[in-house]
Design a protein around this motif. Structure first.
Motif, short mmCIF file in Angstrom:
data_model
loop_
_atom_site.label_atom_id
_atom_site.label_comp_id
_atom_site.label_asym_id
_atom_site.label_seq_id
_atom_site.Cartn_x
_atom_site.Cartn_y
_atom_site.Cartn_z
N PRO A 39 -16.73 3.93 -1.49
CA PRO A 39 -16.12 4.63 -0.35
C PRO A 39 -15.75 3.66 0.76
O PRO A 39 -16.28 2.54 0.82
N VAL A 40 -14.90 4.09 1.63
CA VAL A 40 -14.47 3.25 2.75
C VAL A 40 -15.62 3.11 3.75
O VAL A 40 -16.30 4.08 4.08
N GLY A 41 -15.86 1.89 4.20
CA GLY A 41 -16.92 1.68 5.18
C GLY A 41 -17.29 0.23 5.31
O GLY A 41 -16.55 -0.66 4.89
N ASP A 42 -18.45 -0.01 5.90
CA ASP A 42 -18.96 -1.36 6.11
C ASP A 42 -19.97 -1.69 5.03
O ASP A 42 -20.73 -0.82 4.57
N LEU A 43 -20.01 -2.95 4.64
CA LEU A 43 -20.99 -3.41 3.67
C LEU A 43 -22.17 -4.03 4.43
O LEU A 43 -21.99 -4.93 5.24
N VAL A 44 -23.36 -3.52 4.15
CA VAL A 44 -24.58 -4.01 4.80
C VAL A 44 -25.53 -4.51 3.72
O VAL A 44 -25.83 -3.79 2.76
N LEU A 45 -25.97 -5.74 3.87
CA LEU A 45 -26.88 -6.35 2.91
C LEU A 45 -28.18 -6.72 3.62
O LEU A 45 -28.16 -7.16 4.77
N CYS A 46 -29.30 -6.56 2.93
CA CYS A 46 -30.57 -7.03 3.49
C CYS A 46 -31.60 -7.14 2.38
O CYS A 46 -31.42 -6.59 1.29
N ASP A 47 -32.66 -7.87 2.67
CA ASP A 47 -33.81 -7.96 1.78
C ASP A 47 -34.99 -7.31 2.48
O ASP A 47 -35.11 -7.35 3.71
N VAL A 48 -35.87 -6.70 1.69
CA VAL A 48 -37.03 -6.03 2.26
C VAL A 48 -38.23 -6.24 1.34
O VAL A 48 -38.08 -6.26 0.11
N ALA A 49 -39.39 -6.42 1.94
CA ALA A 49 -40.61 -6.55 1.15
C ALA A 49 -40.83 -5.26 0.37
O ALA A 49 -40.56 -4.17 0.86
N ARG A 50 -41.31 -5.39 -0.84
CA ARG A 50 -41.50 -4.21 -1.70
C ARG A 50 -42.36 -3.15 -1.02
O ARG A 50 -42.08 -1.96 -1.13
N GLU A 51 -43.39 -3.59 -0.30
CA GLU A 51 -44.30 -2.64 0.33
C GLU A 51 -43.66 -1.88 1.48
O GLU A 51 -44.19 -0.86 1.93
N ALA A 52 -42.52 -2.36 1.97
CA ALA A 52 -41.79 -1.65 3.03
C ALA A 52 -40.55 -0.95 2.49
O ALA A 52 -39.86 -0.25 3.23
N GLY A 53 -40.27 -1.14 1.21
CA GLY A 53 -39.03 -0.63 0.64
C GLY A 53 -38.92 0.87 0.62
O GLY A 53 -37.87 1.43 0.95
N ASP A 54 -40.00 1.57 0.25
CA ASP A 54 -39.91 3.02 0.13
C ASP A 54 -39.62 3.67 1.48
O ASP A 54 -38.82 4.61 1.58
N GLY A 55 -40.27 3.16 2.53
CA GLY A 55 -40.03 3.70 3.87
C GLY A 55 -38.61 3.49 4.33
O GLY A 55 -37.99 4.39 4.91
N LEU A 56 -38.06 2.31 4.06
CA LEU A 56 -36.69 2.02 4.47
C LEU A 56 -35.69 2.87 3.69
O LEU A 56 -34.76 3.44 4.28
N ILE A 57 -35.89 2.99 2.40
CA ILE A 57 -34.98 3.79 1.59
C ILE A 57 -35.02 5.26 2.02
O ILE A 57 -33.99 5.92 2.11
N SER A 58 -36.22 5.75 2.30
CA SER A 58 -36.34 7.14 2.77
C SER A 58 -35.60 7.33 4.10
O SER A 58 -34.92 8.35 4.31
N GLY A 59 -35.71 6.33 4.99
CA GLY A 59 -35.01 6.40 6.27
C GLY A 59 -33.50 6.40 6.09
O GLY A 59 -32.78 7.14 6.77
N LEU A 60 -33.01 5.60 5.16
CA LEU A 60 -31.57 5.56 4.90
C LEU A 60 -31.08 6.88 4.33
O LEU A 60 -29.97 7.34 4.66
N ARG A 61 -31.90 7.51 3.52
CA ARG A 61 -31.51 8.81 2.99
C ARG A 61 -31.50 9.87 4.08
O ARG A 61 -30.67 10.78 4.06
N ARG A 62 -32.43 9.77 5.03
CA ARG A 62 -32.41 10.71 6.15
C ARG A 62 -31.15 10.56 7.00
O ARG A 62 -30.69 11.53 7.61
N LEU A 63 -30.59 9.38 7.01
CA LEU A 63 -29.32 9.16 7.70
C LEU A 63 -28.13 9.66 6.88
O LEU A 63 -26.98 9.61 7.35
#
Length: 310
Positions: A39-63
């Protein structure tokens, strides 16, 4: 470390970046405005520690990024970065203990879908096991256990129970039941064919079988081994140590029990058919029970480790 590749609508990118920057355990944030086309938009790349990954992914889904953009996650095999080391040190908990629930759900969804390939593997495994039980050949039994794909639907049921996803539970149950039903039906025909050409003999199935008699004689150890294998298999999935699944597969008597039941049914041996069926159900039930309790325990202890609620 996990690598996230995100496509964000331009109007949500600031929120996405803010979430990443506020998540402890992230590093290597890159924003490429306007580069995404579908889809049209901005590309955002990042690395995250595995132990913080689930929280970040859940936050992205809430957005709503999974609906309006894209979230892709890859495991990083090697990361040589002082900033990555610092991010892992800052993230609470240990990466080996973290459960990526979204990843687990996706993996079990794929492995628990009824497909031609799944049915082919479980049918071939059951036919190989039928040769093993008739010939009393332990090597063939072990080989059949390794080929069998039934742990996928079992893991899907466990995940669905913990995450309260009835559709995943139903899909997994259908794959499990239909897969074994087709495999056993084909193996009955296979056994009759092998008998007709003189390669299978009823006397072999009903004679002394010191190496394979256990497949139709369920006892307390059947349940104990199934429970231990269920725990080990679940831990291997949640910790991304898939190599342990091979050991799990050759620890439980699912496919061999189904094969013995089918071969015995072909010869009208109701005692072995009943005993093998009970062995199969004990193993399946033990794995589901242990897997579900293991996921619940992981969910509880991880929440306690992070100072949250289970």
């Amino acid at each position: 470390m996990l690598h996230l590749r995100l496509i964000s609508p331009a109007e949500r990118t600031d929120e996405v970046v803010r979430l990443i920057e506020n998540t402890v355990g992230t590093a290597h944030l890159v924003v490429l405005p306007g580069t995404a086309r579908n889809p049209v938009g901005d590309l955002v790349l990042c690395d995250v520690a595995r132990e913080a990954g689930d929280g970040l992914i859940s936050g992205l889904r809430r957005l709503g990024l999974d609906e309006t953009g894209s979230i892709a996650v890859d495991d990083i095999g090697l990361s040589l970065s002082r900033r990555a080391d610092k991010a892992e040190a800052e993230a609470p908990g240990e990466g080996a203990d973290a459960v990526l629930w979204e990843g687990l759900t996706e993996a079990t969804h794929e492995e628990s879908t009824l497909s031609v390939t799944y049915v082919a593997f479980i049918t071939l495994a059951t036919m190989i096991a039928a040769c093993g039980v008739v010939l009393d050949n332990a090597i063939l039994i072990v080989g059949a256990m390794a080929v069998g794909p039934e742990f996928g639907p079992l893991a899907g049921i466990c995940t669905a129970l913990v995450r309260r996803q009835p559709r995943l539970a139903w899909r997994s149950l259908i794959a499990l039941l239909v897969g074994f039903a087709v495999a056993m039906a084909v193996t009955v025909g296979f056994s009759l064919f092998m008998d007709a050409i003189g390669l299978f003999h009823r006397s072999d199935l009903e004679g002394e079988r010191p190496n394979t008699a256990f497949v139709y004689a369920p006892d307390a150890f059947s349940l104990i081994v199934a429970v231990l294998a269920g725990i080990a298999g679940t831990l291997s999935l949640t910790s991304a140590k898939s190599g342990a699944l091979v050991g799990v597969a050759i620890s439980v008597t699912t496919v061999p029990a189904a094969a013995n039941a089918a071969a015995a049914l072909a010869y009208g041996d109701t005692n072995q058919t009943l005993g093998s069926s009970v062995q199969l159900l004990v193993n399946l039930g033990g794995i589901v029970l242990a897997g579900t309790l293991t996921l619940l325990a992981q969910k509880y202890f991880w929440a306690k480790q992070r100072g949250g609620r289970a």
